[in-house]
Scaffold this motif. Structure first.
Motif, PDB file in Angstrom:
ATOM      1  N   PRO A  62       0.492   1.874 -14.087  1.00  0.00           N
ATOM      2  CA  PRO A  62       1.467   1.600 -13.030  1.00  0.00           C
ATOM      3  C   PRO A  62       2.428   2.736 -12.688  1.00  0.00           C
ATOM      4  O   PRO A  62       3.007   2.733 -11.625  1.00  0.00           O
ATOM      5  N   VAL A  63       2.592   3.706 -13.553  1.00  0.00           N
ATOM      6  CA  VAL A  63       3.560   4.751 -13.259  1.00  0.00           C
ATOM      7  C   VAL A  63       2.980   5.839 -12.354  1.00  0.00           C
ATOM      8  O   VAL A  63       3.574   6.201 -11.357  1.00  0.00           O
ATOM      9  N   ALA A  64       1.800   6.327 -12.654  1.00  0.00           N
ATOM     10  CA  ALA A  64       1.270   7.460 -11.900  1.00  0.00           C
ATOM     11  C   ALA A  64       0.091   7.119 -10.996  1.00  0.00           C
ATOM     12  O   ALA A  64      -0.188   7.841 -10.062  1.00  0.00           O
ATOM     13  N   LEU A  65      -0.619   6.036 -11.287  1.00  0.00           N
ATOM     14  CA  LEU A  65      -1.766   5.641 -10.476  1.00  0.00           C
ATOM     15  C   LEU A  65      -1.439   4.322  -9.793  1.00  0.00           C
ATOM     16  O   LEU A  65      -1.120   3.341 -10.457  1.00  0.00           O
ATOM     17  N   GLN A  66      -1.495   4.333  -8.487  1.00  0.00           N
ATOM     18  CA  GLN A  66      -1.171   3.114  -7.763  1.00  0.00           C
ATOM     19  C   GLN A  66      -2.296   2.788  -6.806  1.00  0.00           C
ATOM     20  O   GLN A  66      -3.065   3.654  -6.420  1.00  0.00           O
ATOM     21  N   GLY A  67      -2.383   1.520  -6.445  1.00  0.00           N
ATOM     22  CA  GLY A  67      -3.406   1.119  -5.494  1.00  0.00           C
ATOM     23  C   GLY A  67      -3.081  -0.228  -4.888  1.00  0.00           C
ATOM     24  O   GLY A  67      -2.231  -0.967  -5.388  1.00  0.00           O
ATOM     25  N   THR A  68      -3.753  -0.531  -3.805  1.00  0.00           N
ATOM     26  CA  THR A  68      -3.616  -1.822  -3.156  1.00  0.00           C
ATOM     27  C   THR A  68      -4.990  -2.287  -2.692  1.00  0.00           C
ATOM     28  O   THR A  68      -5.884  -1.476  -2.435  1.00  0.00           O
ATOM     29  N   PHE A  69      -5.125  -3.598  -2.591  1.00  0.00           N
ATOM     30  CA  PHE A  69      -6.295  -4.204  -1.983  1.00  0.00           C
ATOM     31  C   PHE A  69      -5.773  -5.260  -1.030  1.00  0.00           C
ATOM     32  O   PHE A  69      -4.947  -6.093  -1.415  1.00  0.00           O
ATOM     33  N   SER A  70      -6.222  -5.199   0.202  1.00  0.00           N
ATOM     34  CA  SER A  70      -5.765  -6.175   1.186  1.00  0.00           C
ATOM     35  C   SER A  70      -6.900  -6.556   2.116  1.00  0.00           C
ATOM     36  O   SER A  70      -7.854  -5.802   2.290  1.00  0.00           O
ATOM     37  N   ILE A  71      -6.779  -7.744   2.673  1.00  0.00           N
ATOM     38  CA  ILE A  71      -7.723  -8.213   3.674  1.00  0.00           C
ATOM     39  C   ILE A  71      -6.909  -8.579   4.908  1.00  0.00           C
ATOM     40  O   ILE A  71      -5.904  -9.291   4.816  1.00  0.00           O
ATOM     41  N   TRP A  72      -7.348  -8.090   6.047  1.00  0.00           N
ATOM     42  CA  TRP A  72      -6.648  -8.273   7.314  1.00  0.00           C
ATOM     43  C   TRP A  72      -7.558  -8.987   8.302  1.00  0.00           C
ATOM     44  O   TRP A  72      -8.778  -8.886   8.198  1.00  0.00           O
ATOM     45  N   PRO A  73      -6.987  -9.668   9.283  1.00  0.00           N
ATOM     46  CA  PRO A  73      -7.818 -10.389  10.256  1.00  0.00           C
ATOM     47  C   PRO A  73      -8.752  -9.468  11.038  1.00  0.00           C
ATOM     48  O   PRO A  73      -9.855  -9.860  11.400  1.00  0.00           O
ATOM     49  N   ASP A  74      -8.306  -8.221  11.278  1.00  0.00           N
ATOM     50  CA  ASP A  74      -9.123  -7.263  12.028  1.00  0.00           C
ATOM     51  C   ASP A  74      -8.532  -5.871  11.878  1.00  0.00           C
ATOM     52  O   ASP A  74      -7.443  -5.705  11.318  1.00  0.00           O
ATOM     53  N   LEU A  75      -9.252  -4.877  12.373  1.00  0.00           N
ATOM     54  CA  LEU A  75      -8.814  -3.483  12.253  1.00  0.00           C
ATOM     55  C   LEU A  75      -7.526  -3.223  13.034  1.00  0.00           C
ATOM     56  O   LEU A  75      -6.679  -2.434  12.603  1.00  0.00           O
ATOM     57  N   ALA A  76      -7.352  -3.892  14.162  1.00  0.00           N
ATOM     58  CA  ALA A  76      -6.120  -3.718  14.943  1.00  0.00           C
ATOM     59  C   ALA A  76      -4.893  -4.110  14.123  1.00  0.00           C
ATOM     60  O   ALA A  76      -3.853  -3.451  14.193  1.00  0.00           O
ATOM     61  N   ALA A  77      -4.995  -5.153  13.318  1.00  0.00           N
ATOM     62  CA  ALA A  77      -3.869  -5.579  12.476  1.00  0.00           C
ATOM     63  C   ALA A  77      -3.563  -4.536  11.411  1.00  0.00           C
ATOM     64  O   ALA A  77      -2.398  -4.266  11.105  1.00  0.00           O
ATOM     65  N   VAL A  78      -4.600  -3.912  10.838  1.00  0.00           N
ATOM     66  CA  VAL A  78      -4.398  -2.843   9.846  1.00  0.00           C
ATOM     67  C   VAL A  78      -3.631  -1.690  10.482  1.00  0.00           C
ATOM     68  O   VAL A  78      -2.630  -1.213   9.944  1.00  0.00           O
ATOM     69  N   ARG A  79      -4.105  -1.252  11.632  1.00  0.00           N
ATOM     70  CA  ARG A  79      -3.468  -0.120  12.316  1.00  0.00           C
ATOM     71  C   ARG A  79      -2.040  -0.445  12.745  1.00  0.00           C
ATOM     72  O   ARG A  79      -1.156   0.416  12.654  1.00  0.00           O
ATOM     73  N   ALA A  80      -1.822  -1.654  13.221  1.00  0.00           N
ATOM     74  CA  ALA A  80      -0.474  -2.045  13.647  1.00  0.00           C
ATOM     75  C   ALA A  80       0.498  -1.993  12.472  1.00  0.00           C
ATOM     76  O   ALA A  80       1.610  -1.484  12.606  1.00  0.00           O
ATOM     77  N   PHE A  81       0.085  -2.502  11.309  1.00  0.00           N
ATOM     78  CA  PHE A  81       0.973  -2.449  10.146  1.00  0.00           C
ATOM     79  C   PHE A  81       1.198  -1.007   9.708  1.00  0.00           C
ATOM     80  O   PHE A  81       2.333  -0.588   9.460  1.00  0.00           O
ATOM     81  N   ALA A  82       0.128  -0.245   9.620  1.00  0.00           N
ATOM     82  CA  ALA A  82       0.222   1.118   9.093  1.00  0.00           C
ATOM     83  C   ALA A  82       1.073   2.035   9.952  1.00  0.00           C
ATOM     84  O   ALA A  82       1.836   2.847   9.424  1.00  0.00           O
ATOM     85  N   TYR A  83       0.978   1.902  11.272  1.00  0.00           N
ATOM     86  CA  TYR A  83       1.599   2.892  12.145  1.00  0.00           C
ATOM     87  C   TYR A  83       2.707   2.367  13.054  1.00  0.00           C
ATOM     88  O   TYR A  83       3.454   3.169  13.613  1.00  0.00           O
ATOM     89  N   ARG A  84       2.830   1.034  13.212  1.00  0.00           N
ATOM     90  CA  ARG A  84       3.858   0.519  14.116  1.00  0.00           C
ATOM     91  C   ARG A  84       4.973  -0.251  13.416  1.00  0.00           C
ATOM     92  O   ARG A  84       6.010  -0.482  14.015  1.00  0.00           O
ATOM     93  N   ARG A  85       4.763  -0.660  12.188  1.00  0.00           N
ATOM     94  CA  ARG A  85       5.842  -1.313  11.450  1.00  0.00           C
ATOM     95  C   ARG A  85       6.740  -0.200  10.914  1.00  0.00           C
ATOM     96  O   ARG A  85       6.260   0.718  10.229  1.00  0.00           O
ATOM     97  N   PRO A  86       8.025  -0.224  11.204  1.00  0.00           N
ATOM     98  CA  PRO A  86       8.910   0.903  10.872  1.00  0.00           C
ATOM     99  C   PRO A  86       8.890   1.339   9.406  1.00  0.00           C
ATOM    100  O   PRO A  86       8.844   2.538   9.131  1.00  0.00           O
ATOM    101  N   ALA A  87       8.915   0.397   8.470  1.00  0.00           N
ATOM    102  CA  ALA A  87       8.988   0.792   7.053  1.00  0.00           C
ATOM    103  C   ALA A  87       7.745   1.577   6.634  1.00  0.00           C
ATOM    104  O   ALA A  87       7.851   2.630   6.002  1.00  0.00           O
TER     105      ALA A  87
END
Length: 139
Positions: A62-87
């Protein structure tokens, strides 16, 4: 562009000298993701961004190696979160500036099928609890 659910796997080995600044940048992204996931699960997509059907943190150390696994309704939702959500967009833009990662991986996959539950919920089924199968599926 594929349609339907998309699974995303991320993995990074943090550069030791930047680990602290990386971990300080995580809470706003995690909070936004949790809010988006909760709102989407309760009432469908929020604004122009659909939340994840499933999002979990994974890692070997947990300190130096991190990862995530997620499932999204579609690719547009992935892109919207990654690039349009401010945080998250702020973290993406800082990544190159700061040099947080010694190595990184971002992979996405078209989900063809899914079985089982996570915390009693089947991520690929409509919202609501789902019972786990008690007998194996025929093969």
């Amino acid at each position: 562009m594929p349609t339907g659910p998309v699974a995303v796997l991320t993995r990074a080995r943090l550069a030791p000298r930047h680990a602290v600044t990386f971990w300080r940048a995580v809470p706003p992204v995690a909070a936004d993701l949790a809010t988006l996931a909760g709102a989407s699960a309760a009432s469908g997509p929020t604004g122009d961004t659909a939340g994840p059907l499933l999002a979990i943190g994974i890692g070997e150390a947990p300190v130096a190696l991190q990862g995530t696994f997620s499932i999204w309704p579609d690719l547009a939702a992935v892109r919207a979160f990654a690039y349009r959500r401010p945080a998250h967009a702020a973290v993406v833009s800082r990544t190159a500036e700061v040099g947080w990662y010694a190595e990184e991986l971002f992979a996405r996959f078209t989900v063809l099928d899914g079985r089982g539950t996570v915390d009693g919920r089947a991520p690929l089924r409509p919202a609501g609890p789902s019972k786990a199968r008690t007998t194996p599926e025929p093969r």
